[in-house]
Design a protein around this motif. Structure first.
Motif, PDB file in Angstrom:
ATOM      1  N   PHE A 113       4.984 -21.469 -25.597  1.00 51.04           N
ATOM      2  CA  PHE A 113       6.231 -22.117 -25.984  1.00 51.04           C
ATOM      3  C   PHE A 113       6.711 -22.979 -24.821  1.00 51.04           C
ATOM      4  CE2 PHE A 113       7.253 -18.039 -24.122  1.00 51.04           C
ATOM      5  CZ  PHE A 113       8.310 -18.306 -23.264  1.00 51.04           C
ATOM      6  N   GLY A 114       7.648 -23.877 -25.138  1.00 48.70           N
ATOM      7  CA  GLY A 114       8.244 -24.709 -24.108  1.00 48.70           C
ATOM      8  C   GLY A 114       9.481 -24.031 -23.557  1.00 48.70           C
ATOM      9  N   PRO A 115       9.412 -23.460 -22.364  1.00 48.40           N
ATOM     10  CA  PRO A 115      10.540 -22.677 -21.853  1.00 48.40           C
ATOM     11  C   PRO A 115      11.739 -23.556 -21.521  1.00 48.40           C
ATOM     12  CG  PRO A 115       8.868 -22.916 -20.157  1.00 48.40           C
ATOM     13  CD  PRO A 115       8.293 -23.512 -21.409  1.00 48.40           C
ATOM     14  N   ASP A 116      12.911 -23.051 -21.869  1.00 51.70           N
ATOM     15  CA  ASP A 116      14.156 -23.734 -21.556  1.00 51.70           C
ATOM     16  C   ASP A 116      14.607 -23.317 -20.156  1.00 51.70           C
ATOM     17  OD1 ASP A 116      16.502 -25.062 -21.620  1.00 51.70           O
ATOM     18  OD2 ASP A 116      17.526 -23.672 -22.966  1.00 51.70           O
ATOM     19  N   HIS A 117      15.029 -24.270 -19.355  1.00 53.18           N
ATOM     20  CA  HIS A 117      15.459 -23.953 -17.991  1.00 53.18           C
ATOM     21  C   HIS A 117      16.656 -23.008 -17.998  1.00 53.18           C
ATOM     22  CE1 HIS A 117      13.345 -27.399 -15.640  1.00 53.18           C
ATOM     23  NE2 HIS A 117      12.615 -26.971 -16.648  1.00 53.18           N
ATOM     24  N   LYS A 118      17.502 -23.146 -18.997  1.00 55.53           N
ATOM     25  CA  LYS A 118      18.646 -22.244 -19.102  1.00 55.53           C
ATOM     26  C   LYS A 118      18.183 -20.816 -19.328  1.00 55.53           C
ATOM     27  CE  LYS A 118      22.901 -21.513 -21.732  1.00 55.53           C
ATOM     28  NZ  LYS A 118      23.751 -22.010 -22.845  1.00 55.53           N
ATOM     29  N   LEU A 119      17.191 -20.639 -20.196  1.00 58.19           N
ATOM     30  CA  LEU A 119      16.658 -19.302 -20.461  1.00 58.19           C
ATOM     31  C   LEU A 119      15.995 -18.734 -19.201  1.00 58.19           C
ATOM     32  CD1 LEU A 119      15.974 -16.989 -22.395  1.00 58.19           C
ATOM     33  CD2 LEU A 119      13.933 -18.274 -23.092  1.00 58.19           C
ATOM     34  N   ILE A 120      15.274 -19.573 -18.456  1.00 56.21           N
ATOM     35  CA  ILE A 120      14.638 -19.097 -17.219  1.00 56.21           C
ATOM     36  C   ILE A 120      15.696 -18.613 -16.232  1.00 56.21           C
ATOM     37  CG2 ILE A 120      13.240 -19.802 -15.242  1.00 56.21           C
ATOM     38  CD1 ILE A 120      11.802 -21.761 -17.061  1.00 56.21           C
ATOM     39  N   ILE A 177       8.838 -14.332 -20.079  1.00 53.35           N
ATOM     40  CA  ILE A 177       9.321 -14.972 -18.858  1.00 53.35           C
ATOM     41  C   ILE A 177       9.556 -13.928 -17.776  1.00 53.35           C
ATOM     42  CG2 ILE A 177      11.255 -16.256 -17.870  1.00 53.35           C
ATOM     43  CD1 ILE A 177      11.463 -17.784 -20.488  1.00 53.35           C
ATOM     44  N   ASP A 178      10.073 -12.757 -18.158  1.00 52.76           N
ATOM     45  CA  ASP A 178      10.256 -11.685 -17.167  1.00 52.76           C
ATOM     46  C   ASP A 178       8.933 -11.316 -16.508  1.00 52.76           C
ATOM     47  OD1 ASP A 178      12.904 -11.636 -17.751  1.00 52.76           O
ATOM     48  OD2 ASP A 178      12.874  -9.801 -18.946  1.00 52.76           O
ATOM     49  N   ALA A 179       7.899 -11.154 -17.327  1.00 49.28           N
ATOM     50  CA  ALA A 179       6.598 -10.772 -16.781  1.00 49.28           C
ATOM     51  C   ALA A 179       6.048 -11.849 -15.853  1.00 49.28           C
ATOM     52  CB  ALA A 179       5.614 -10.509 -17.923  1.00 49.28           C
ATOM     53  N   ILE A 180       6.217 -13.117 -16.240  1.00 52.68           N
ATOM     54  CA  ILE A 180       5.714 -14.212 -15.405  1.00 52.68           C
ATOM     55  C   ILE A 180       6.493 -14.290 -14.095  1.00 52.68           C
ATOM     56  CG2 ILE A 180       5.498 -16.722 -15.268  1.00 52.68           C
ATOM     57  CD1 ILE A 180       4.931 -16.719 -18.274  1.00 52.68           C
ATOM     58  N   LEU A 181       7.816 -14.120 -14.173  1.00 54.42           N
ATOM     59  CA  LEU A 181       8.628 -14.155 -12.961  1.00 54.42           C
ATOM     60  C   LEU A 181       8.226 -13.061 -11.978  1.00 54.42           C
ATOM     61  CD1 LEU A 181      12.148 -14.872 -14.513  1.00 54.42           C
ATOM     62  CD2 LEU A 181      10.929 -16.342 -12.906  1.00 54.42           C
ATOM     63  N   VAL A 182       8.064 -11.839 -12.478  1.00 56.37           N
ATOM     64  CA  VAL A 182       7.692 -10.731 -11.609  1.00 56.37           C
ATOM     65  C   VAL A 182       6.307 -10.958 -11.014  1.00 56.37           C
ATOM     66  CG1 VAL A 182       7.188  -8.257 -11.541  1.00 56.37           C
ATOM     67  CG2 VAL A 182       9.194  -9.089 -12.782  1.00 56.37           C
ATOM     68  N   ARG A 183       5.374 -11.462 -11.840  1.00 58.85           N
ATOM     69  CA  ARG A 183       4.021 -11.710 -11.341  1.00 58.85           C
ATOM     70  C   ARG A 183       4.028 -12.770 -10.241  1.00 58.85           C
ATOM     71  NH1 ARG A 183       1.820 -12.296 -15.918  1.00 58.85           N
ATOM     72  NH2 ARG A 183       1.819 -14.576 -16.099  1.00 58.85           N
ATOM     73  N   ILE A 184       4.793 -13.837 -10.432  1.00 53.63           N
ATOM     74  CA  ILE A 184       4.850 -14.902  -9.421  1.00 53.63           C
ATOM     75  C   ILE A 184       5.485 -14.386  -8.130  1.00 53.63           C
ATOM     76  CG2 ILE A 184       5.892 -17.130  -8.870  1.00 53.63           C
ATOM     77  CD1 ILE A 184       5.660 -17.842 -11.836  1.00 53.63           C
ATOM     78  N   VAL A 219       7.279 -22.706 -15.746  1.00 53.49           N
ATOM     79  CA  VAL A 219       6.975 -23.719 -16.772  1.00 53.49           C
ATOM     80  C   VAL A 219       5.478 -23.971 -16.831  1.00 53.49           C
ATOM     81  CG1 VAL A 219       7.287 -26.140 -17.413  1.00 53.49           C
ATOM     82  CG2 VAL A 219       9.232 -24.805 -16.600  1.00 53.49           C
ATOM     83  N   HIS A 220       4.821 -23.961 -15.685  1.00 55.83           N
ATOM     84  CA  HIS A 220       3.378 -24.221 -15.638  1.00 55.83           C
ATOM     85  C   HIS A 220       2.574 -23.087 -16.265  1.00 55.83           C
ATOM     86  CE1 HIS A 220      -0.430 -25.746 -14.178  1.00 55.83           C
ATOM     87  NE2 HIS A 220      -0.682 -24.581 -13.614  1.00 55.83           N
ATOM     88  N   GLN A 221       3.043 -21.846 -16.128  1.00 58.08           N
ATOM     89  CA  GLN A 221       2.253 -20.700 -16.585  1.00 58.08           C
ATOM     90  C   GLN A 221       2.526 -20.315 -18.034  1.00 58.08           C
ATOM     91  OE1 GLN A 221       1.969 -17.278 -14.060  1.00 58.08           O
ATOM     92  NE2 GLN A 221       2.042 -18.477 -12.161  1.00 58.08           N
ATOM     93  N   VAL A 222       3.678 -20.721 -18.588  1.00 57.91           N
ATOM     94  CA  VAL A 222       3.977 -20.384 -19.982  1.00 57.91           C
ATOM     95  C   VAL A 222       3.057 -21.185 -20.892  1.00 57.91           C
ATOM     96  CG1 VAL A 222       5.693 -20.520 -21.800  1.00 57.91           C
ATOM     97  CG2 VAL A 222       6.347 -19.698 -19.547  1.00 57.91           C
ATOM     98  N   ARG A 223       2.416 -20.521 -21.836  1.00 56.53           N
ATOM     99  CA  ARG A 223       1.417 -21.174 -22.679  1.00 56.53           C
ATOM    100  C   ARG A 223       1.870 -21.345 -24.123  1.00 56.53           C
ATOM    101  NH1 ARG A 223      -4.290 -18.480 -22.402  1.00 56.53           N
ATOM    102  NH2 ARG A 223      -4.680 -20.318 -23.697  1.00 56.53           N
ATOM    103  N   ARG A 278      13.760 -23.979  -7.357  1.00 52.32           N
ATOM    104  CA  ARG A 278      13.073 -25.073  -8.054  1.00 52.32           C
ATOM    105  C   ARG A 278      11.579 -24.798  -8.185  1.00 52.32           C
ATOM    106  NH1 ARG A 278      14.383 -31.106  -6.264  1.00 52.32           N
ATOM    107  NH2 ARG A 278      16.361 -30.380  -7.146  1.00 52.32           N
ATOM    108  N   GLU A 279      10.952 -24.313  -7.127  1.00 51.52           N
ATOM    109  CA  GLU A 279       9.521 -24.021  -7.185  1.00 51.52           C
ATOM    110  C   GLU A 279       9.238 -22.881  -8.159  1.00 51.52           C
ATOM    111  OE1 GLU A 279       7.560 -23.507  -3.482  1.00 51.52           O
ATOM    112  OE2 GLU A 279       8.675 -25.125  -2.490  1.00 51.52           O
ATOM    113  N   LEU A 280      10.126 -21.900  -8.190  1.00 52.25           N
ATOM    114  CA  LEU A 280       9.932 -20.783  -9.111  1.00 52.25           C
ATOM    115  C   LEU A 280      10.010 -21.241 -10.557  1.00 52.25           C
ATOM    116  CD1 LEU A 280       9.582 -17.764  -9.572  1.00 52.25           C
ATOM    117  CD2 LEU A 280      12.057 -17.504  -9.358  1.00 52.25           C
TER     118      LEU A 280
END
Length: 814
Positions: free
Chosen positions: A780-787, A750-757, A774-778, A767-769
């Motif tokens: 596992f199903g990411p938890d909003h709390k974890l994000i 998730i850290d890598a995806i956040l930095v890339r976005i 969620v769209h890019q994670v392949r 909300r958009e982030l």
């Protein structure tokens, strides 16, 4: 006679053979002489005299024929037609001193109005349709008058054709055909159009109620319907030449739509709305579908029989809307005989019938697919409920369900296979039903029946049993099962957890050499790689590579041992066959590391291999892991000798009892130099396992460190000569460690995806982030709390920052 040739050939051929009476032939001869005389003398024909000739010998004869309902008989012979035309032509000829074209044109209109008013309209106004019988009579008379009028217009235009060619063209007024048809609209149709429309609708409803298929009735309706587009053309175009030319023109349906079709569609909707309500009350859904299909077929036949072709699709659409589209939920979700009930009771023919009807209905297939998804999900949930009950029963007996229970995956495979075949058979393999099937299996597979054994663990365990050959399958079934297991894997949400658990099982299969074939292992890994990408299977591929290289290394080591033994006069280590599997640390699952005091024989072999390997690979360092090794120990109990397969700790413990008849837990721990809890579990596996090769003092199964003593069970026996001792659970927190690793890797991902976005977008609302992540994670199903936690972590590490003016917006920090 110059005019004879062109107009003689204008008479239809079959009129030459019509039987004519002597009086008729005499009248035609007299008229022919009159026309010929005036043509030769080139004298003007007075209007009254000429019109009298045309009316008595032409128009009246034509009306007499029509009144006698001889619609297929031509009213004139060759001489009669040529004579009449010559007279009308001479009355308008420019060689004469006066041109009566306007008078003839007005006379044409006057005669038309007179016939329409006094004959046709008068006859129709006498009829007031009040029931089906009078409606049929009205349609019959209207059809008769309409056909007569078309014939009248046709022959009147033939008699005065020269007006169209000359007078009409020069003055830009409507042609004779246009005038004749428009007069019918103004005089007759506009007066009786409501009665005509209501009569047609009444007769159509009668056909629907009683399946009336009388050809005469259909013919009357067809002739009445034929009037609408022709009259529409007459209102739109003033240059209609002949009645025959109307067939070559595009139909003008304004009048048809306004005066008839709109009412027909409303009437059809009301009729089938009432009919469908009664059918739903009287019949179960399968019979309702039969009635609806029959009604649609009959409506299609009626439309093709007597309605305009443009109405077919509209009428059928209205029928489908009232019978099916507006009743979608009522039909499909019916409790007693809806789609769920039909599928549950195996009434597949009725389901197929439903699909054939709904496949052309907007929203029909989508609703059926949703119901099909509910059926598959309910079937899968029934299996989950049974499994949950089974787990609770085990708990009540003090036991826990393990992931090795194959029932869930076996039934899911059977369910998916049967539903897939059903989808192809009943729904023609429609992609929407396949998608619903996959979504239902996805929901079931990702809903754990019991916390003791999550579904992901059960799926990994079942796959392990297949690849170990514990579940016996032939060649084709084996390949098919692997493909189906891969399809289930694709439906798993937590694929990263599946990957870690699969690597644990893969390691045990490879190191214990219990895999069925390396080809099958590689095939499954390649399938995962094709769907999830190369990074997902890098470690698994590395494990297979290590194992293959390790086999070559083991053969080389054994050859070195043989050469070493052959170079001396006696064998160096005749009692042991020693093999080592070298593993790359980053590929294989993390194992619990511990030190153990090995017997001198094993220690010497270990040191020998270590020196030999370091000579070959000086840049590599070996770290010995005893938790994955196994040993075959020969045990002699009285006269019985057994080959016992066990792990290294069990082998060291049993060898210790060769030198000590009795020993306590503390003594064994001090000798082996292992932790006390590990020693207790080790002794428990030897004294209270399936094969009890040790015996403990006292009756309690609990092990006291100093009070309880252990010794070899001299009376041990088994019906098998080769036995496998159950290995103790050295690492009791294995699943917790796997979960911890998975959570850690998810955080990194998730850290890598956040930095890339954020690096690409620079600025983004919260909300958009989150949606982008969620769209890019392949895997596992990411938890909003974890994000949210990872976002806060990146803010602390200054990768991103909050906007001071908009706290819910993040900014990338370069």
């Amino acid at each position: 006679f110059a005019l004879r040739k062109p107009y003689y050939h204008a008479v239809p051929h079959r009129s030459l053979h019509m039987p004519r009476s002597l009086e008729t032939r005499r009248l035609e001869d007299t008229l022919f002489e009159y026309a010929t005389k005036n043509s030769i003398s080139a004298t003007d024909i007075p209007l009254e005299e000429g019109w009298d000739k045309l009316k008595r010998n032409g128009i009246n004869v034509l009306l007499d024929v029509l009144d006698g309902e001889k619609m297929d008989v031509y009213p004139f012979g060759n001489k009669g037609y040529v004579s009449l035309y010559t007279i009308s032509y001479r009355m308008c000829s420019s060689t004469g001193r006066c041109d009566h074209s306007k008078a003839l044109y007005d006379g044409f209109k006057g005669e038309m109005v007179n016939v329409l008013t006094n004959k046709m309209l008068a006859d129709l106004t006498k009829l007031q349709p009040t029931d089906v019988a009078t409606s049929m009579l009205f349609l019959k008379r209207f059809a008769h008058h309409w056909l007569n009028h078309k014939i009248l217009v046709k022959w009147m235009q033939q008699l005065f054709r020269h007006l169209d060619n000359g007078y009409v063209t020069s003055t830009s007024i409507p042609t004779l055909t246009s005038v004749g048809l428009r007069l019918f609209y103004d005089v007759v149709f506009s007066q009786v159009k409501n009665q005509l429309r209501d009569s047609i609708l009444d007769v159509i409803n009668e056909c629907r109620d009683n399946d009336l298929s009388d050809s005469d009735v259909h013919r009357w309706i067809r002739h009445c319907i034929d009037a609408y587009p022709i009259l529409g053309l007459s209102l739109k175009q003033d240059d209609l030449r002949t009645m025959q030319s109307l067939a070559e023109l595009s139909p003008e349906l304004t009048v048809y739509h306004r005066e008839f079709e709109d009412c027909l569609l409303r009437n059809t909707a009301e009729y089938y709305r009432r009919k469908s309500g009664r059918w739903l009350e009287q019949y179960p859904i399968p019979q309702y579908l039969v009635e609806s299909r029959a009604a649609l077929m009959r409506e299609d036949e009626r439309c093709q029989s007597f309605l305009h072709a443009s109405s077919l699709s509209k009428v059928v659409a209205v029928c489908e809307k009232e019978l099916l589209q507006d009743k979608i939920c009522t039909i499909i979700d019916n409790e007693g005989s809806g789609m769920l009930s039909l599928l549950a009771t195996g009434q597949y023919d009725d389901v197929r019938h439903m699909f054939e009807l709904f496949q052309h209905i907007p929203g029909g297939i989508a609703s059926m697919a949703t119901s099909f998804k509910s059926f598959v999900r309910s079937s899968g949930n029934a299996t989950l409920t049974e499994l949950s009950d089974y787990s609770q029963d085990l708990r009540m007996r003090g036991k826990r369900m393990t992931a090795d229970h194959p029932r869930l995956i076996k039934e899911l495979l059977d369910l998916r296979r049967s539903m897939f075949e059903l989808t192809n058979k009943l729904f023609d393999g429609d992609s929407r039903f396949h998608r619903s099937l996959e979504e239902a299996i996805h929901d079931v597979l990702n809903t754990d029946a019991t916390p003791d054994a999550p579904n992901v663990d059960i799926l990994v365990s079942y796959t392990d049993q297949v690849l170990r050959g514990k579940i016996k399958l032939c060649g084709e079934d084996f390949e098919r099962t692997l493909d189906e297991l891969m399809q289930l894997f694709l439906l798993v949400t937590d694929k990263d957890l599946y990957s870690e658990l699969y690597r644990e099982r893969l390691a045990k299969r490879l190191l214990s050499k219990r895999h069925l074939s390396l080809h099958a292992e590689r095939t499954l890994i390649v399938a995962m790689k094709s769907h999830q990408g190369a990074p997902f299977t890098t470690k698994m591929e590395g494990m297979l590579t290590d194992f293959i290289i390790g086999e070559d290394l083991s053969r080389l080591w054994h050859s070195v041992q043989k050469e070493s033994n052959s170079s001396t006069q006696e064998l160096l280590y005749p009692s042991f066959e020693f093999s080592v599997q070298v593993l790359t640390q980053g590929f294989w699952p993390r194992q619990m590391q511990f030190e153990v005091r090995l017997p001198l024989e094993l220690t010497a072999l270990q040191q020998t291999f270590d020196l030999w390997y370091r000579k070959k690979h000086s840049h590599r360092a070996l770290s010995w892991n005893y938790s994955l090794g196994d040993v075959v120990v020969k045990g002699t109990f009285g006269r019985h000798v057994y080959d016992m397969n066990m792990n290294i700790l069990q082998a060291v413990a049993l060898l210790f009892f060769n030198m000590n008849k009795t020993a306590s837990c503390v003594e064994l721990q001090e000798h082996m130099r292992i932790e006390l809890p590990t020693c207790k579990r080790l002794l428990h596996s030897l004294a209270y396992g399936k094969y009890r090769v040790l015996e403990k003092s006292g009756n309690s199964k609990n092990i006291h460190t100093t009070e309880d003593t252990f010794s070899a069970r001299t009376g041990f026996s088994s019906k098998f000569k080769r036995i496998s001792l159950h290995a103790p659970m050295i690492n009791c927190n294995l699943r917790e460690n796997v979960d911890a690793d998975v959570r850690q890797h998810r955080g990194y991902s998730i850290d890598a995806i956040l930095v890339r976005i954020m690096k690409a977008r620079k600025r983004l609302p919260h909300r958009e982030l989150v949606c982008e992540v969620v769209h890019q994670v392949r895997n596992f199903g990411p938890d909003h709390k974890l994000i949210r936690q990872r976002i806060e972590c990146l803010i602390e590490r200054e990768y991103i920052a909050r906007d001071e003016r908009q706290p819910n917006t993040y900014i990338y920090v370069p």
